[in-house]
Design an enzyme around this catalytic site. Structure first.
Site, PDB file in Angstrom:
ATOM      1  N   ASP A 186       9.315   2.382   1.831  1.00  0.00           N
ATOM      2  CA  ASP A 186       8.142   2.970   1.956  1.00  0.00           C
ATOM      3  C   ASP A 186       8.039   2.609   3.721  1.00  0.00           C
ATOM      4  O   ASP A 186       7.662   1.959   4.025  1.00  0.00           O
ATOM      5  CB  ASP A 186       6.876   2.692   1.510  1.00  0.00           C
ATOM      6  CG  ASP A 186       5.604   3.514   1.817  1.00  0.00           C
ATOM      7  OD1 ASP A 186       5.719   4.091   2.985  1.00  0.00           O
ATOM      8  OD2 ASP A 186       4.672   3.409   0.962  1.00  0.00           O
TER       9      ASP A 186
ATOM     10  N   PHE B  80       0.833  -1.220   0.066  1.00  0.00           N
ATOM     11  CA  PHE B  80       0.061   0.026  -0.046  1.00  0.00           C
ATOM     12  C   PHE B  80       1.047   1.274   0.067  1.00  0.00           C
ATOM     13  O   PHE B  80       1.738   1.416   0.687  1.00  0.00           O
ATOM     14  CB  PHE B  80      -1.023   0.057   1.259  1.00  0.00           C
ATOM     15  CG  PHE B  80      -2.026   1.251   1.158  1.00  0.00           C
ATOM     16  CD1 PHE B  80      -2.977   1.253   0.244  1.00  0.00           C
ATOM     17  CD2 PHE B  80      -1.663   2.288   1.937  1.00  0.00           C
ATOM     18  CE1 PHE B  80      -3.728   2.278   0.233  1.00  0.00           C
ATOM     19  CE2 PHE B  80      -2.295   3.407   1.903  1.00  0.00           C
ATOM     20  CZ  PHE B  80      -3.665   3.429   0.978  1.00  0.00           C
TER      21      PHE B  80
ATOM     22  N   LYS C 119       3.071  10.137   8.568  1.00  0.00           N
ATOM     23  CA  LYS C 119       2.517   9.498   9.754  1.00  0.00           C
ATOM     24  C   LYS C 119       2.910   9.987  10.928  1.00  0.00           C
ATOM     25  O   LYS C 119       2.621  11.018  11.535  1.00  0.00           O
ATOM     26  CB  LYS C 119       2.355   7.941   9.936  1.00  0.00           C
ATOM     27  CG  LYS C 119       1.202   7.521   8.538  1.00  0.00           C
ATOM     28  CD  LYS C 119       0.860   6.059   8.935  1.00  0.00           C
ATOM     29  CE  LYS C 119      -0.101   5.458   7.813  1.00  0.00           C
ATOM     30  NZ  LYS C 119      -1.377   5.523   8.156  1.00  0.00           N
TER      31      LYS C 119
HETATM   32  C1  LIG Z   1       2.974   2.319   3.762  1.00  0.00           C
HETATM   33  C2  LIG Z   1       2.176   3.343   3.593  1.00  0.00           C
HETATM   34  N1  LIG Z   1       2.582   4.177   2.395  1.00  0.00           N
HETATM   35  C3  LIG Z   1       1.749   5.457   2.213  1.00  0.00           C
HETATM   36  C4  LIG Z   1       0.621   5.595   2.801  1.00  0.00           C
HETATM   37  C5  LIG Z   1      -0.311   6.893   2.427  1.00  0.00           C
HETATM   38  O1  LIG Z   1      -0.049   7.760   3.415  1.00  0.00           O
HETATM   39  P1  LIG Z   1      -1.177   9.048   3.735  1.00  0.00           P
HETATM   40  O2  LIG Z   1      -2.625   8.621   3.824  1.00  0.00           O
HETATM   41  O3  LIG Z   1      -0.602  10.085   4.495  1.00  0.00           O
HETATM   42  O4  LIG Z   1      -1.134   9.699   2.202  1.00  0.00           O
HETATM   43  C6  LIG Z   1       0.289   4.829   3.795  1.00  0.00           C
HETATM   44  C7  LIG Z   1      -1.237   5.190   4.672  1.00  0.00           C
HETATM   45  O5  LIG Z   1      -1.603   4.338   5.160  1.00  0.00           O
HETATM   46  C8  LIG Z   1       0.965   3.750   4.001  1.00  0.00           C
HETATM   47  O6  LIG Z   1       0.633   2.936   5.322  1.00  0.00           O
END
Ligand SMILES: Cc1ncc(COP(=O)(O)O)c(C=O)c1O
Length: 412
Positions: free
Chosen positions: A227, A142, A264
């Site tokens: 990520d 994700f 986050k």
């Molecule tokens: C691993 C990962 N990358 C990217 C995101 C996207 O982050 P945002 O909602 O702040 O755009 C999330 C959100 O849950 C995530 O868990």
């Protein structure tokens, strides 16, 4: 809505959302009005133990004086000045991140998807001279909800109904090095993975997998990206999850990807995204190549610096590592192949997945009714994401609620 001075109840708040807010989220029917530490209170003043933490955001819990003070200070000094100029807090935050990760530079933004977007553009800049633009990502991953982050995400359900995905992303089975290497083509510029898949059900990579990806990228002249939007900021017990996974091996020192997306928990709830880029690739994004109006504002950077310094000073990484270990072990002891719904536990530190034999969302709803907030991940996993400064008694309280609910189901 009625008079703003009288406090609306849950029904009234839900009705306001029903009428006026785009219904893009599957929300639980509860409205929170305040929080303190590891607890939040709803509009009827019911208390909940928060092991969701805004999905890994509230690293210092709720109403943290550290954050309140930083917000007040920055708001009274300089909230925003645009990226046409410099300010000391941007330099300080970037220096801290570089010191904790490795030689490189940082681009600031406002969210996880934006932090990833910076990596996507970096890959395209890097690959441009030889016509490469493609990024390989993992199935089950994700990466966010913008068009590009959605295309990067290895889950069809996220993309469904939004037309043709942005080109330049292909998804390869997670944890399979041979498949990853086989998937590389002339257009491939980079590989992007989560060291621990969060939304994908708390699935951790292994040290040989991360090392193997590094070797593959070096062999083929590709950039390696992690990520760490969900796994970063000490949630794993170390600042970044890849550092935790590499711990104790000979290659730990010096092991680095080429780019890392963070967001986050970085400012404990104040929106911020950050992308660390290893030397010398950071300079590929020269003046005019990338930007964000709010990215790296004095306010966001002041709060992030305060949060990071507090996490370091109080050794909250070490603490969550120990507390998470106890939480994991005690829940593992409650797991049984044929009684209750707890099947197994995955993850480390303050990012644990309880794998369950029932629908994760309805379970999260039931636990909410029992005063515990958890975050579903897919259909069969609920995540436990306590604040990093959670108290031992609060861990015990969560264990008691989870065990009791599991026992109830096991009793015929
Ligand atoms: C691993 C990962 N990358 C990217 C995101 C996207 O982050 P945002 O909602 O702040 O755009 C999330 C959100 O849950 C995530 O868990």
């Amino acid at each position: 809505m009625t008079d703003r001075r009288s406090s609306p109840g849950t029904a009234e708040i839900l009705e306001g959302y029903r009428q006026y807010v785009v219904p893009s989220y599957a929300r639980f029917p509860v409205a929170f009005v305040r929080g303190k530490g590891s607890y939040v209170w709803d509009a009827e003043d019911r208390r909940y133990l928060d092991f969701c933490c805004g999905i890994a955001v509230n690293v210092l819990g709720h109403a943290s004086p550290v954050i309140a003070q930083a917000l007040e200070e920055a708001a009274g000094r300089l909230i925003h000045c645009s990226n046409l100029y410099y300010h000391p807090m941007g330099a300080e935050l970037a220096e801290t991140l570089v010191r904790w990760i490795g030689a490189g530079k940082v681009f600031f933004s406002n969210s996880g998807a934006e932090a990833n977007e910076c990596l996507f553009k970096l890959a395209r800049r890097f690959g441009e001279p030889r016509g490469a633009f493609e990024i390989l990502t993992a199935q089950g991953s994700f990466h966010g909800r913008t068009l590009a982050a959605m295309a990067a995400t290895g889950q069809d359900k996220v993309r469904r109904g939004f037309g043709p995905p942005i080109p330049g992303f292909r998804h390869v089975p997670f944890l399979d090095l041979a498949e990853m290497e086989r998937a590389i083509g002339p257009a491939t510029a980079a590989i992007l993975v989560e060291p621990i898949q969060g939304e994908g059900g708390v699935r951790a990579a292994t040290r040989p997998y991360l090392q193997g990806l590094r070797e593959i990228c070096d062999r083929h002249g590709l950039l390696l990206f992690f990520d760490e939007v969900q796994t970063g900021v000490f949630r794993s017990g170390r600042f970044l999850a890849f550092q935790r996974l590499m711990e104790g091996c000979e290659e730990e020192v010096g092991f680095l990807p080429d780019g890392i997306a963070m967001a986050k928990g970085l400012a404990g709830g104040f929106p911020i995204g950050a992308t660390w880029i290893r030397d010398p690739y950071a300079d590929l994004l020269g003046p005019g190549s990338h930007a964000s109006t709010f990215g790296g504002s004095p306010l966001a950077c002041t709060v992030a610096c305060a949060v990071l310094h507090h996490l370091e000073k109080e050794e909250l990484g070490r603490q969550i590592r120990e507390k998470g270990e106890r939480l994991s072990l005690e829940l593992q002891a409650a797991a049984s192949p044929d009684r209750g719904w707890i099947e197994s536990i995955s993850g480390v530190g303050g990012l644990l997945g309880v794998h369950v034999r029932r629908d994760a969302r309805s379970l999260a709803h039931e636990l909410l009714a029992q005063g515990l907030l958890v975050a579903p991940a897919g259909e069969r996993v609920v995540r436990l994401l306590p604040p990093l400064n959670v108290a031992s008694e609060e861990i015990s309280e969560a264990i008691a609620i989870l065990r009791a609910a599991n026992e109830r189901e096991a009793t015929p």
